[in-house]
Design an enzyme around this catalytic site. Structure first.
Site, PDB file in Angstrom:
ATOM      1  N   GLU A 181       0.960  -1.026  -0.045  1.00 47.37           N
ATOM      2  CA  GLU A 181      -0.116   0.102   0.010  1.00 47.37           C
ATOM      3  C   GLU A 181       0.946   1.203   0.034  1.00 47.37           C
ATOM      4  OE1 GLU A 181      -3.549   2.094   2.690  1.00 47.37           O
ATOM      5  OE2 GLU A 181      -2.302   0.675   3.603  1.00 47.37           O
ATOM      6  N   ASP A 191     -12.390  -0.986   2.682  1.00 46.14           N
ATOM      7  CA  ASP A 191     -11.106  -0.724   3.758  1.00 46.14           C
ATOM      8  C   ASP A 191     -11.942  -0.019   4.952  1.00 46.14           C
ATOM      9  OD1 ASP A 191      -8.426  -0.505   4.616  1.00 46.14           O
ATOM     10  OD2 ASP A 191      -7.632   0.826   3.375  1.00 46.14           O
TER      11      ASP A 191
END
Length: 336
Positions: A199, A277
């Site tokens: 990420e 998320d």
């Protein structure tokens, strides 16, 4: 049929959603009042104004602060049900949700409070909404491996109700290798393995997640595309990536949603999925992530169907359930 209606009706699973990250400001205030907790914000609007993050750590600071209002099993059950109602409204029929027990045990809450509340919410969602779910315990990577081992030990009475373990929180400076031993112990306990990697962290973290943690899927994985050999390996192994487009935009992993790599991932043959998320903080639940990304990068209906199929193929459902869910998608796509 509009694209929005088509995607809403498409059976979908969500594989990357932190339940604490679905805490909407309204519920935060309601739970604070119920539990007599003073918040550093005067209004729902003030909370939303604070959701202007420039990076992952900015977000985590307020995320941990918001979790303070979760005090009882009922709080966790209410939190779970609020999320499941949003998921069902978006056409989601299955979720594999993360929870962070250390966020709660480190502030003195018994492990049992969080997990029993979440399990009650999961049972209620299946009963009332027809939404199935699995629970994934995450180790906080900014803490040490001994703390993760203590969490695994605390989870032992519930291991038959936990599908897997994950690795989340601050990525940079906390490589997957830091947790190799506890992941090995988790695997030995019969748990599936996932890890946030690529990420904000480099492609090397994805390699570590694969080779040292031996994960069953990669959470995020965006930066894998910087390494052609890694990308080829992920394709060859059919490794699922749980991609979170609006999270990537909110946390400045991408500067513009039109530059998001999701379409490129599909073009390369990666088994990408779409997920929300931390939807309360990042401005969009599952359907929003599908639709806004589809518009921004030009996803076709066929690609949206592929993403939905990937969400079940990459899930921890058994093979018969996966096949049944994918057949439902085929039937839906053929009829629409």
């Amino acid at each position: 049929m509009s694209l929005a209606d088509f995607v809403r009706g498409l059976p979908k699973a969500e594989l990357h959603m932190h339940i604490e990250g679905s805490l909407e400001p309204e519920l935060m205030f309601a739970l604070a009042a119920r539990n007599r907790i003073d918040l550093p914000f005067k209004s729902v609007e003030a909370v939303r104004a604070a959701y202007a993050f420039s990076n992952l750590q900015d977000f985590l600071d307020i995320y941990y602060q918001g979790a303070q209002v979760l005090q009882t099993e009922a709080d966790f059950q209410d939190l779970a049900m609020a999320y499941f109602r949003r998921l069902a409204a978006d056409g989601g029929v299955h979720a594999e949700m993360f929870f962070d027990p250390q966020t709660h045990t480190d502030r003195g809450l018994p492990f049992s409070v969080a997990i029993n509340g979440l399990l009650a919410g999961m049972a209620q969602a299946e009963r009332e909404l027809g939404v199935t779910s699995k629970l994934i315990l995450c180790y906080l990577r900014h803490l040490d491996e001994d703390a993760a081992f203590a969490t695994l030990k605390a989870a032992e009475p519930w291991l038959d109700r936990i599908a897997g373990v994950g690795l989340d929180s601050s990525e940079v400076g906390h490589p997957p290798s830091k947790f190799a031993r506890v992941f090995e112990a988790s695997r030995a306990a019969g748990l599936k393995l996932v890890a946030h990697a690529g990420e904000e962290g480099p492609p090397a973290y994805v390699w570590e997640a694969l080779d040292l943690l031996k994960v069953d899927r990669i959470d995020h994985g965006n930066r894998s595309l910087e390494d052609a050999r890694l990308t080829e390996r992920l394709v060859a192994e059919g490794m699922t990536l749980t991609v979170c487009p609006l999270s990537n935009l909110k946390l400045c992993v991408v500067d513009d949603l039109a530059a998001h790599p999701l379409k490129r991932m599909l073009d390369l043959g990666l088994k990408a999925t779409v997920n929300s998320d931390d939807p309360a903080y990042f401005g969009g639940y599952l359907l929003d992530n599908y639709l806004r990304t589809a518009e921004a990068v030009g996803l076709t209906r066929a690609e949206l169907v592929t993403l939905a199929k990937n969400s079940f193929a990459g899930s921890f459902l058994d093979d018969a359930d996966k096949a049944a869910r994918i057949a439902q998608i085929d039937a839906y796509a053929a009829a629409n």
